[in-house]
Design a protein around this motif. Sequence first.
Motif, PDB file in Angstrom:
ATOM      1  N   TYR A 224       5.364  56.090 -28.915  1.00 27.90           N
ATOM      2  CA  TYR A 224       6.452  56.346 -29.959  1.00 27.90           C
ATOM      3  C   TYR A 224       7.841  56.291 -29.520  1.00 27.90           C
ATOM      4  O   TYR A 224       8.823  56.566 -29.918  1.00 27.90           O
ATOM      5  CB  TYR A 224       6.280  57.716 -30.411  1.00 27.90           C
ATOM      6  N   LYS A 225       7.924  55.912 -28.023  1.00 27.61           N
ATOM      7  CA  LYS A 225       9.232  55.332 -27.489  1.00 27.61           C
ATOM      8  C   LYS A 225      10.061  56.726 -27.144  1.00 27.61           C
ATOM      9  O   LYS A 225      11.349  56.691 -27.008  1.00 27.61           O
ATOM     10  CB  LYS A 225      10.121  54.471 -28.069  1.00 27.61           C
ATOM     11  N   LEU A 226       9.313  57.747 -27.180  1.00 30.85           N
ATOM     12  CA  LEU A 226       9.841  59.147 -26.873  1.00 30.85           C
ATOM     13  C   LEU A 226      10.085  59.364 -25.343  1.00 30.85           C
ATOM     14  O   LEU A 226      11.018  60.265 -25.011  1.00 30.85           O
ATOM     15  CB  LEU A 226       9.167  60.217 -27.637  1.00 30.85           C
ATOM     16  N   LEU A 227       9.241  58.785 -24.471  1.00 34.11           N
ATOM     17  CA  LEU A 227       9.288  59.032 -23.313  1.00 34.11           C
ATOM     18  C   LEU A 227       9.690  57.779 -22.613  1.00 34.11           C
ATOM     19  O   LEU A 227       8.841  56.798 -22.804  1.00 34.11           O
ATOM     20  CB  LEU A 227       7.909  59.477 -22.712  1.00 34.11           C
ATOM     21  N   ASP A 228      10.857  57.271 -22.229  1.00 33.36           N
ATOM     22  CA  ASP A 228      11.103  55.963 -21.768  1.00 33.36           C
ATOM     23  C   ASP A 228      11.889  56.221 -20.401  1.00 33.36           C
ATOM     24  O   ASP A 228      12.874  56.400 -20.417  1.00 33.36           O
ATOM     25  CB  ASP A 228      11.880  55.078 -22.745  1.00 33.36           C
ATOM     26  N   GLU A 229      11.098  55.484 -19.370  1.00 30.28           N
ATOM     27  CA  GLU A 229      11.721  55.785 -18.074  1.00 30.28           C
ATOM     28  C   GLU A 229      12.970  54.937 -17.817  1.00 30.28           C
ATOM     29  O   GLU A 229      13.941  55.476 -17.204  1.00 30.28           O
ATOM     30  CB  GLU A 229      10.787  55.242 -16.860  1.00 30.28           C
ATOM     31  N   GLU A 230      13.326  53.865 -18.344  1.00 35.42           N
ATOM     32  CA  GLU A 230      14.343  53.040 -18.214  1.00 35.42           C
ATOM     33  C   GLU A 230      15.449  53.598 -18.838  1.00 35.42           C
ATOM     34  O   GLU A 230      16.605  53.424 -18.550  1.00 35.42           O
ATOM     35  CB  GLU A 230      14.135  51.433 -18.878  1.00 35.42           C
ATOM     36  N   ARG A 231      15.338  54.097 -20.038  1.00 36.08           N
ATOM     37  CA  ARG A 231      16.600  54.843 -20.773  1.00 36.08           C
ATOM     38  C   ARG A 231      16.810  56.104 -20.190  1.00 36.08           C
ATOM     39  O   ARG A 231      17.995  56.464 -19.951  1.00 36.08           O
ATOM     40  CB  ARG A 231      15.902  55.466 -22.233  1.00 36.08           C
ATOM     41  N   TYR A 232      15.911  56.902 -19.558  1.00 31.52           N
ATOM     42  CA  TYR A 232      16.062  57.959 -18.837  1.00 31.52           C
ATOM     43  C   TYR A 232      16.874  57.555 -17.583  1.00 31.52           C
ATOM     44  O   TYR A 232      18.108  58.120 -17.295  1.00 31.52           O
ATOM     45  CB  TYR A 232      14.944  58.680 -18.288  1.00 31.52           C
ATOM     46  N   ALA A 233      16.503  56.602 -16.931  1.00 32.99           N
ATOM     47  CA  ALA A 233      17.306  56.013 -15.669  1.00 32.99           C
ATOM     48  C   ALA A 233      18.604  55.693 -16.018  1.00 32.99           C
ATOM     49  O   ALA A 233      19.827  56.142 -15.598  1.00 32.99           O
ATOM     50  CB  ALA A 233      16.645  54.837 -15.185  1.00 32.99           C
ATOM     51  N   ASN A 234      18.929  55.179 -17.170  1.00 35.25           N
ATOM     52  CA  ASN A 234      20.226  54.608 -17.523  1.00 35.25           C
ATOM     53  C   ASN A 234      21.152  56.201 -17.888  1.00 35.25           C
ATOM     54  O   ASN A 234      22.191  56.068 -17.810  1.00 35.25           O
ATOM     55  CB  ASN A 234      20.297  53.725 -18.648  1.00 35.25           C
ATOM     56  N   ARG A 235      20.329  56.989 -18.463  1.00 32.43           N
ATOM     57  CA  ARG A 235      21.228  58.438 -18.817  1.00 32.43           C
ATOM     58  C   ARG A 235      21.532  58.957 -17.731  1.00 32.43           C
ATOM     59  O   ARG A 235      22.795  59.466 -17.600  1.00 32.43           O
ATOM     60  CB  ARG A 235      20.425  58.922 -19.443  1.00 32.43           C
ATOM     61  N   VAL A 236      20.735  59.032 -16.838  1.00 32.55           N
ATOM     62  CA  VAL A 236      21.169  59.576 -15.368  1.00 32.55           C
ATOM     63  C   VAL A 236      22.299  58.723 -14.788  1.00 32.55           C
ATOM     64  O   VAL A 236      23.307  59.413 -14.286  1.00 32.55           O
ATOM     65  CB  VAL A 236      20.044  59.564 -14.287  1.00 32.55           C
ATOM     66  N   PHE A 237      22.324  57.334 -14.874  1.00 33.81           N
ATOM     67  CA  PHE A 237      23.609  56.789 -14.406  1.00 33.81           C
ATOM     68  C   PHE A 237      24.841  57.203 -14.974  1.00 33.81           C
ATOM     69  O   PHE A 237      25.889  57.118 -14.428  1.00 33.81           O
ATOM     70  CB  PHE A 237      23.244  55.228 -14.313  1.00 33.81           C
ATOM     71  N   GLU A 238      24.751  57.117 -16.144  1.00 32.54           N
ATOM     72  CA  GLU A 238      25.963  57.187 -17.132  1.00 32.54           C
ATOM     73  C   GLU A 238      26.443  58.734 -17.053  1.00 32.54           C
ATOM     74  O   GLU A 238      27.729  58.885 -16.995  1.00 32.54           O
ATOM     75  CB  GLU A 238      25.632  57.172 -18.682  1.00 32.54           C
ATOM     76  N   ALA A 239      25.456  59.741 -16.693  1.00 31.91           N
ATOM     77  CA  ALA A 239      26.011  61.039 -16.376  1.00 31.91           C
ATOM     78  C   ALA A 239      26.757  61.168 -14.970  1.00 31.91           C
ATOM     79  O   ALA A 239      27.741  61.601 -14.924  1.00 31.91           O
ATOM     80  CB  ALA A 239      24.868  61.853 -16.574  1.00 31.91           C
ATOM     81  N   TRP A 240      26.101  60.503 -14.135  1.00 29.31           N
ATOM     82  CA  TRP A 240      26.605  60.309 -12.779  1.00 29.31           C
ATOM     83  C   TRP A 240      27.905  59.377 -12.844  1.00 29.31           C
ATOM     84  O   TRP A 240      28.905  60.038 -12.219  1.00 29.31           O
ATOM     85  CB  TRP A 240      25.778  59.518 -11.850  1.00 29.31           C
ATOM     86  N   ARG A 241      28.082  58.414 -13.547  1.00 30.40           N
ATOM     87  CA  ARG A 241      29.244  57.782 -13.647  1.00 30.40           C
ATOM     88  C   ARG A 241      30.424  58.442 -14.160  1.00 30.40           C
ATOM     89  O   ARG A 241      31.536  58.250 -13.724  1.00 30.40           O
ATOM     90  CB  ARG A 241      28.890  56.539 -14.744  1.00 30.40           C
ATOM     91  N   ASP A 242      29.975  59.408 -14.843  1.00 30.60           N
ATOM     92  CA  ASP A 242      31.236  60.611 -15.381  1.00 30.60           C
ATOM     93  C   ASP A 242      31.754  61.327 -14.236  1.00 30.60           C
ATOM     94  O   ASP A 242      32.852  61.748 -14.622  1.00 30.60           O
ATOM     95  CB  ASP A 242      30.922  61.402 -16.579  1.00 30.60           C
ATOM     96  N   LYS A 243      31.157  61.417 -13.351  1.00 29.93           N
ATOM     97  CA  LYS A 243      31.563  62.233 -12.298  1.00 29.93           C
ATOM     98  C   LYS A 243      33.031  61.669 -11.230  1.00 29.93           C
ATOM     99  O   LYS A 243      33.361  62.495 -10.578  1.00 29.93           O
ATOM    100  CB  LYS A 243      30.614  62.606 -11.221  1.00 29.93           C
ATOM    101  N   LYS A 244      32.829  60.502 -11.538  1.00 31.74           N
ATOM    102  CA  LYS A 244      34.349  59.573 -11.101  1.00 31.74           C
ATOM    103  C   LYS A 244      34.203  59.283  -9.509  1.00 31.74           C
ATOM    104  O   LYS A 244      34.853  58.477  -9.116  1.00 31.74           O
ATOM    105  CB  LYS A 244      35.466  60.142 -11.646  1.00 31.74           C
ATOM    106  N   VAL A 245      34.144  60.164  -8.768  1.00 33.38           N
ATOM    107  CA  VAL A 245      34.646  60.222  -7.272  1.00 33.38           C
ATOM    108  C   VAL A 245      33.204  60.262  -6.209  1.00 33.38           C
ATOM    109  O   VAL A 245      33.450  60.741  -5.298  1.00 33.38           O
ATOM    110  CB  VAL A 245      35.633  61.291  -6.798  1.00 33.38           C
ATOM    111  N   TYR A 246      32.149  59.591  -6.762  1.00 34.47           N
ATOM    112  CA  TYR A 246      30.975  59.622  -5.975  1.00 34.47           C
ATOM    113  C   TYR A 246      30.644  58.033  -5.731  1.00 34.47           C
ATOM    114  O   TYR A 246      30.817  57.178  -6.724  1.00 34.47           O
ATOM    115  CB  TYR A 246      29.984  60.345  -6.589  1.00 34.47           C
ATOM    116  N   GLY A 247      29.822  57.907  -4.760  1.00 33.91           N
ATOM    117  CA  GLY A 247      29.628  56.425  -4.223  1.00 33.91           C
ATOM    118  C   GLY A 247      27.953  56.310  -4.396  1.00 33.91           C
ATOM    119  O   GLY A 247      27.539  56.989  -5.067  1.00 33.91           O
TER     120      GLY A 247
END
Length: 169
Positions: free
Chosen positions: A57-80
Motif C-alpha cells: 500500500y506504499k505506507l512503508l517506503d524506504e526511499e521516501r523515509y531516506a529522503n525525509r531523514v535527509f530533509e530533516a537533516w538539511r534543516d539543521k544548516k551547520v552540519y557536514g
Amino acid sequence: MFRNASRSLTTTEEVYEYALSLLDRREYGEKELVQKLKRRCSSAALVREATEKLKGYKLLDEERYANRVFEAWRDKKVYGRLHLQAELLKKQVDESYIPVVLNMLTEEEESRRVEEAYLQIAKRHDKKYDCSTEKGVAALVRYFAARGFGPSMIRIGLSKAKADMDAQG
C-alpha cells in the motif's frame, strides 16, 4: 486501540493495525518498524506479512523515509556530509539508499554549510577560535570535525576564517 502495551499481538491483522498506529505518528524505516513490531509480536512470519502489506500500500517506503531523514537533516544548516552519514545510519536507513542520499548533498551546498558554521561561531567573538594562533586553528578544526565536515570542507572553513580575519585587521 492498543491501550494494553504488554498485550502480545497474535494475528497479522493486529500486527498490521499496530504498525498503522505507529506510522500514524511518524515515518519509520523498515528495520526500525520491524524492531518495534517484534517487541509486541513473537512471530516473525506475522511481522513479515504485515510489513509486506504496508509496502504493497506504499505506507512503508524506504526511499521516501531516506529522503525525509535527509530533509530533516538539511534543516539543521551547520552540519557536514559525515554527520549526514551518521544520521542515516542512526535512523537505520537501508544501506542501499545511503550513497544515493549522500550524493544529493552537493559540494557547493556543503561548502555553504561550513561557511555558515564558521559564521555561527564567529558571532560569539570567542578568543578560543582565533585563527591567528595555532591553538585557535586547532579549535576551529575540532569544531568543524565535530559537525561532520571532512578535510576539504575544513580547509574551506579555515580559509573563510582567515579571510574574515584579514578583512577585519
